[in-house]
Design a protein around this motif. Structure first.
Motif, PDB file in Angstrom:
ATOM      1  N   ASP A  46       0.856  -1.181   0.000  1.00 34.00           N
ATOM      2  CA  ASP A  46       0.000   0.000   0.000  1.00 34.00           C
ATOM      3  C   ASP A  46       0.895   1.236   0.000  1.00 34.00           C
ATOM      4  O   ASP A  46       1.539   1.555   1.001  1.00 34.00           O
ATOM      5  N   MET A  47       0.944   1.912  -1.137  1.00 36.38           N
ATOM      6  CA  MET A  47       1.820   3.074  -1.291  1.00 36.38           C
ATOM      7  C   MET A  47       1.073   4.382  -1.041  1.00 36.38           C
ATOM      8  O   MET A  47       1.375   5.408  -1.640  1.00 36.38           O
ATOM      9  N   SER A  48       0.084   4.347  -0.186  1.00 38.99           N
ATOM     10  CA  SER A  48      -0.624   5.580   0.140  1.00 38.99           C
ATOM     11  C   SER A  48       0.324   6.540   0.853  1.00 38.99           C
ATOM     12  O   SER A  48       1.327   6.145   1.457  1.00 38.99           O
ATOM     13  N   THR A  49       0.016   7.797   0.773  1.00 35.49           N
ATOM     14  CA  THR A  49       0.908   8.826   1.291  1.00 35.49           C
ATOM     15  C   THR A  49       1.085   8.698   2.801  1.00 35.49           C
ATOM     16  O   THR A  49       0.123   8.585   3.544  1.00 35.49           O
ATOM     17  N   LYS A  50       2.335   8.692   3.226  1.00 37.33           N
ATOM     18  CA  LYS A  50       2.650   8.641   4.652  1.00 37.33           C
ATOM     19  C   LYS A  50       3.585   9.802   4.989  1.00 37.33           C
ATOM     20  O   LYS A  50       4.541  10.072   4.264  1.00 37.33           O
ATOM     21  N   LYS A  51       3.328  10.433   6.067  1.00 36.33           N
ATOM     22  CA  LYS A  51       4.131  11.590   6.457  1.00 36.33           C
ATOM     23  C   LYS A  51       5.315  11.111   7.279  1.00 36.33           C
ATOM     24  O   LYS A  51       5.239  10.965   8.495  1.00 36.33           O
ATOM     25  N   ARG A  52       6.428  10.835   6.592  1.00 37.38           N
ATOM     26  CA  ARG A  52       7.615  10.338   7.275  1.00 37.38           C
ATOM     27  C   ARG A  52       8.309  11.451   8.064  1.00 37.38           C
ATOM     28  O   ARG A  52       8.959  11.178   9.055  1.00 37.38           O
ATOM     29  N   TYR A  53       8.204  12.670   7.583  1.00 38.65           N
ATOM     30  CA  TYR A  53       8.867  13.779   8.246  1.00 38.65           C
ATOM     31  C   TYR A  53       7.861  14.910   8.427  1.00 38.65           C
ATOM     32  O   TYR A  53       6.877  15.017   7.700  1.00 38.65           O
ATOM     33  N   ALA A  54       8.133  15.747   9.378  1.00 39.92           N
ATOM     34  CA  ALA A  54       7.147  16.752   9.770  1.00 39.92           C
ATOM     35  C   ALA A  54       6.905  17.788   8.683  1.00 39.92           C
ATOM     36  O   ALA A  54       5.836  18.379   8.620  1.00 39.92           O
ATOM     37  N   HIS A  55       7.874  17.997   7.799  1.00 39.19           N
ATOM     38  CA  HIS A  55       7.751  19.094   6.849  1.00 39.19           C
ATOM     39  C   HIS A  55       7.583  18.626   5.413  1.00 39.19           C
ATOM     40  O   HIS A  55       7.499  19.447   4.509  1.00 39.19           O
ATOM     41  N   GLU A  56       7.554  17.320   5.156  1.00 32.33           N
ATOM     42  CA  GLU A  56       7.603  16.875   3.763  1.00 32.33           C
ATOM     43  C   GLU A  56       6.838  15.569   3.572  1.00 32.33           C
ATOM     44  O   GLU A  56       6.882  14.678   4.416  1.00 32.33           O
ATOM     45  N   TRP A  57       6.123  15.476   2.461  1.00 34.38           N
ATOM     46  CA  TRP A  57       5.528  14.212   2.043  1.00 34.38           C
ATOM     47  C   TRP A  57       6.577  13.421   1.263  1.00 34.38           C
ATOM     48  O   TRP A  57       7.272  13.972   0.427  1.00 34.38           O
ATOM     49  N   ARG A  58       6.639  12.132   1.518  1.00 33.45           N
ATOM     50  CA  ARG A  58       7.739  11.361   0.940  1.00 33.45           C
ATOM     51  C   ARG A  58       7.248  10.020   0.386  1.00 33.45           C
ATOM     52  O   ARG A  58       7.877   9.000   0.568  1.00 33.45           O
ATOM     53  N   GLU A  59       6.096  10.002  -0.279  1.00 34.02           N
ATOM     54  CA  GLU A  59       5.593   8.710  -0.730  1.00 34.02           C
ATOM     55  C   GLU A  59       6.439   8.131  -1.849  1.00 34.02           C
ATOM     56  O   GLU A  59       6.494   6.918  -2.027  1.00 34.02           O
ATOM     57  N   SER A  60       7.113   8.957  -2.633  1.00 40.08           N
ATOM     58  CA  SER A  60       7.925   8.438  -3.726  1.00 40.08           C
ATOM     59  C   SER A  60       9.195   7.768  -3.236  1.00 40.08           C
ATOM     60  O   SER A  60       9.869   7.093  -3.999  1.00 40.08           O
ATOM     61  N   TRP A  61       9.545   7.980  -1.972  1.00 41.92           N
ATOM     62  CA  TRP A  61      10.759   7.383  -1.430  1.00 41.92           C
ATOM     63  C   TRP A  61      10.473   6.092  -0.669  1.00 41.92           C
ATOM     64  O   TRP A  61      11.363   5.559  -0.018  1.00 41.92           O
ATOM     65  N   GLU A  62       9.278   5.592  -0.747  1.00 40.84           N
ATOM     66  CA  GLU A  62       8.940   4.418   0.044  1.00 40.84           C
ATOM     67  C   GLU A  62       9.404   3.116  -0.590  1.00 40.84           C
ATOM     68  O   GLU A  62       9.243   2.060   0.008  1.00 40.84           O
ATOM     69  N   LYS A  63       9.955   3.146  -1.782  1.00 37.30           N
ATOM     70  CA  LYS A  63      10.421   1.911  -2.414  1.00 37.30           C
ATOM     71  C   LYS A  63      11.502   1.242  -1.578  1.00 37.30           C
ATOM     72  O   LYS A  63      11.478   0.028  -1.358  1.00 37.30           O
ATOM     73  N   VAL A  64      12.463   2.028  -1.122  1.00 38.13           N
ATOM     74  CA  VAL A  64      13.572   1.461  -0.354  1.00 38.13           C
ATOM     75  C   VAL A  64      13.070   0.862   0.950  1.00 38.13           C
ATOM     76  O   VAL A  64      13.432  -0.266   1.322  1.00 38.13           O
ATOM     77  N   ASP A  65      12.224   1.591   1.646  1.00 37.45           N
ATOM     78  CA  ASP A  65      11.695   1.091   2.915  1.00 37.45           C
ATOM     79  C   ASP A  65      10.847  -0.158   2.704  1.00 37.45           C
ATOM     80  O   ASP A  65      10.882  -1.103   3.499  1.00 37.45           O
ATOM     81  N   THR A  66      10.095  -0.198   1.607  1.00 35.93           N
ATOM     82  CA  THR A  66       9.260  -1.365   1.305  1.00 35.93           C
ATOM     83  C   THR A  66      10.108  -2.594   1.003  1.00 35.93           C
ATOM     84  O   THR A  66       9.784  -3.712   1.431  1.00 35.93           O
ATOM     85  N   ILE A  67      11.192  -2.421   0.272  1.00 37.01           N
ATOM     86  CA  ILE A  67      12.075  -3.552  -0.040  1.00 37.01           C
ATOM     87  C   ILE A  67      12.689  -4.116   1.230  1.00 37.01           C
ATOM     88  O   ILE A  67      12.796  -5.343   1.405  1.00 37.01           O
ATOM     89  N   ARG A  68      13.085  -3.267   2.137  1.00 41.42           N
ATOM     90  CA  ARG A  68      13.661  -3.748   3.399  1.00 41.42           C
ATOM     91  C   ARG A  68      12.630  -4.528   4.208  1.00 41.42           C
ATOM     92  O   ARG A  68      12.945  -5.562   4.811  1.00 41.42           O
ATOM     93  N   ASN A  69      11.390  -4.063   4.223  1.00 45.27           N
ATOM     94  CA  ASN A  69      10.337  -4.798   4.939  1.00 45.27           C
ATOM     95  C   ASN A  69      10.067  -6.153   4.288  1.00 45.27           C
ATOM     96  O   ASN A  69       9.819  -7.151   4.980  1.00 45.27           O
ATOM     97  N   ALA A  70      10.100  -6.202   2.956  1.00 45.37           N
ATOM     98  CA  ALA A  70       9.881  -7.474   2.263  1.00 45.37           C
ATOM     99  C   ALA A  70      11.008  -8.462   2.552  1.00 45.37           C
ATOM    100  O   ALA A  70      10.767  -9.671   2.680  1.00 45.37           O
ATOM    101  N   MET A  71      12.228  -7.979   2.665  1.00 45.02           N
ATOM    102  CA  MET A  71      13.343  -8.871   2.990  1.00 45.02           C
ATOM    103  C   MET A  71      13.190  -9.465   4.383  1.00 45.02           C
ATOM    104  O   MET A  71      13.566 -10.621   4.627  1.00 45.02           O
ATOM    105  N   ARG A  72      12.641  -8.690   5.296  1.00 41.06           N
ATOM    106  CA  ARG A  72      12.399  -9.235   6.632  1.00 41.06           C
ATOM    107  C   ARG A  72      11.226 -10.216   6.635  1.00 41.06           C
ATOM    108  O   ARG A  72      11.228 -11.196   7.383  1.00 41.06           O
ATOM    109  N   LYS A  73      10.234  -9.976   5.789  1.00 42.09           N
ATOM    110  CA  LYS A  73       9.053 -10.840   5.757  1.00 42.09           C
ATOM    111  C   LYS A  73       9.339 -12.172   5.084  1.00 42.09           C
ATOM    112  O   LYS A  73       8.764 -13.205   5.466  1.00 42.09           O
TER     113      LYS A  73
END
Length: 475
Positions: free
Chosen positions: A208-235
């Protein structure tokens, strides 16, 4: 003793000729009566003694009962028997053998065919049972999960080594609500990936690539690929390769497995020297005196085992719409730096394509990245439709070609002035047509023939009506 004349019976019994008389009783009975003398009388004691003598004899020993003799007898008995008798005798023996067999009367061709079929089935019963068991196994294998588990097992199909990561917005739109077209695109894309992984035993991770506010001043949904790959490696701790796919991608050839298409001959399907296709004009290889031989080499160590990241290139540089990441210590290090907020904070205003630009920057300025990164021809895993990268016309290295049966098509940038749903629908229909089985081709051929005949008939009827109208007007 020869007789001079034919014998004749006497009135009192017996025969007139000598030598034909027997000792009969005085009666007229025809049964001779044997008279035993006193010397030939048999007592119980004498009979019992003789019986003991017979039982005491040793058993009969066959001189030909040895091991070799028995086997020679069995071999000779199993050899075919050739009847060398005259033809008349062979026919007589054959007639005797067939006397006890039942043969059907002449009841027509159907009865004879049934009899012949039954006789053949009786002779080939074991073969028929074997074929039947084989057919049942094939049916069970392809209509039950056995096929999926066979492909998924690491020591048979090897499907468990691959995970397909699909970016989706399952809960709603990003920055705006999803309309019917967006829902249709997502439905077709997800179904396409599910069918593919089920066919080859891969794992599918829908993110689910819905927008998540990773930082207080910026939307960063386009940067979630890296974080998603790391989660998949753990899963999926036992998986080796992770294939990222954007939502606007469509697998055109589901009959291609990743092993057959890429990984069985990895060195032949990728290139490690970026000078083979270098739209960014990156200087390669590096020439620093402090670098090791692998960093100075244009192809690293040249071994397929050292490849940990596979990326295609389009007309503008690296493209992360479809790429592969391998589990390794080098990958963990790359993902940590790639996701580091320090780089994002400094360059987020300059990097228009977010993670893609960040990877290009690391490849250009970090020598340890190049020896383990390989490039794959774009049409191998990420073909573009004619509208993408179309400033210079159609490019044979980038755009999809039907006759070459490209593996994946990516409708990249379709949201900027193109019809995403129209492109997805057209490529879905094209994939269905290209991957029809023989039965579907036959049905489509028959349907097309009937449609052609109907159209032709309408044209002929319309022409005749037009001619009649012209004749009426002229008259």
């Amino acid at each position: 003793m020869s007789l001079s004349r034919s014998p004749s019976p006497k009135r009192g019994g017996g025969w007139a000729s000598p030598g034909l008389n027997a000792n009969f009783a005085q009666s007229r009975s025809s049964t001779p009566v044997t008279s035993y003398s006193q010397n030939h009388s048999v007592t119980w004691a004498s009979a019992q003694a003789r019986s003991h003598q017979v039982n005491g004899y040793p058993a009969y020993q066959d001189t030909g009962s040895g091991f070799l003799t028995k086997h020679m007898r069995n071999i000779s008995a199993s050899l075919p028997f050739f009847n060398n008798a005259p033809k008349d005798e062979r026919q007589a023996e054959k007639e005797k053998m067939n006397r006890a067999r039942w043969s059907p009367a002449r009841r027509g061709y159907l009865a004879n065919f049934k009899s012949m079929l039954g006789h053949h089935m009786q002779r080939s019963k074991s073969r028929f049972i074997l074929v039947l068991v084989l057919v049942l196994l094939i049916i069970c294998f392809y209509t039950t999960p056995l096929h999926y588990w066979y492909k998924k097992s690491s020591w048979l199909g090897g499907g468990s080594k691959f995970v397909v990561i699909l970016a989706a917005n399952m809960g709603g739109g990003v920055m705006e609500w999803k309309g019917p077209r967006e829902w249709a695109i997502e439905r077709d894309s997800v179904r396409n990936k599910k069918n593919y992984v089920h066919r080859w035993g891969y794992e599918l991770e829908i993110v689910d690539m819905s927008t998540k506010k990773r930082y207080a001043h910026e939307w960063r949904e386009s940067w979630e690929k890296v974080d998603t790959i790391r989660n998949a490696m753990r899963k999926y701790p036992h998986a080796e390769w992770f294939w990222w796919l954007d939502l606007n991608t469509f697998i055109m050839e589901p009959s291609y497995s990743l092993q057959q298409h890429i990984f069985n001959n990895l060195n032949d399907n990728v290139y490690r020297d970026i000078n083979d296709y270098n739209p960014l004009n990156i200087s390669h290889p590096l020439t620093g005196a402090h670098l090791d031989p692998e960093s100075l080499s244009p192809v690293g160590d040249g071994k397929a085992d050292s490849i940990n990241l596979i990326v295609p290139q389009d007309c503008g540089g690296f493209n992360l719409g479809s790429f592969f990441v391998k589990r390794s210590a080098w990958t963990d290090r790359l993902l940590d730096i790639w996701w580091d907020p320090v780089g994002y904070e400094q360059k987020h205003m300059e990097w228009e394509h977010k993670e893609q630009d960040a990877l290009e920057y690391m490849y250009t300025n970090q020598p340890w990245v190049r020896p383990h990164l390989a490039f794959i021809p774009q049409r191998k895993v990420n073909s573009f439709p004619p509208g993408a990268c179309g400033d210079n016309g159609e490019d044979m290295n980038i755009h999809y070609h039907e006759h070459d049966r490209d593996f994946v098509v990516n409708m990249a940038g379709c949201e900027w002035g193109r019809d995403c749903w129209g492109e997805m629908y057209n490529y879905r229909q094209l994939s269905n047509r290209l991957n029809r089985n023989n039965w579907e081709k036959f049905k489509d051929g028959v349907s097309g023939a009937f449609s052609f005949l109907k159209t032709k008939k309408k044209e002929i009827t319309g022409t005749e009506k037009d001619n009649e109208d012209k004749e009426k007007k002229e008259s």
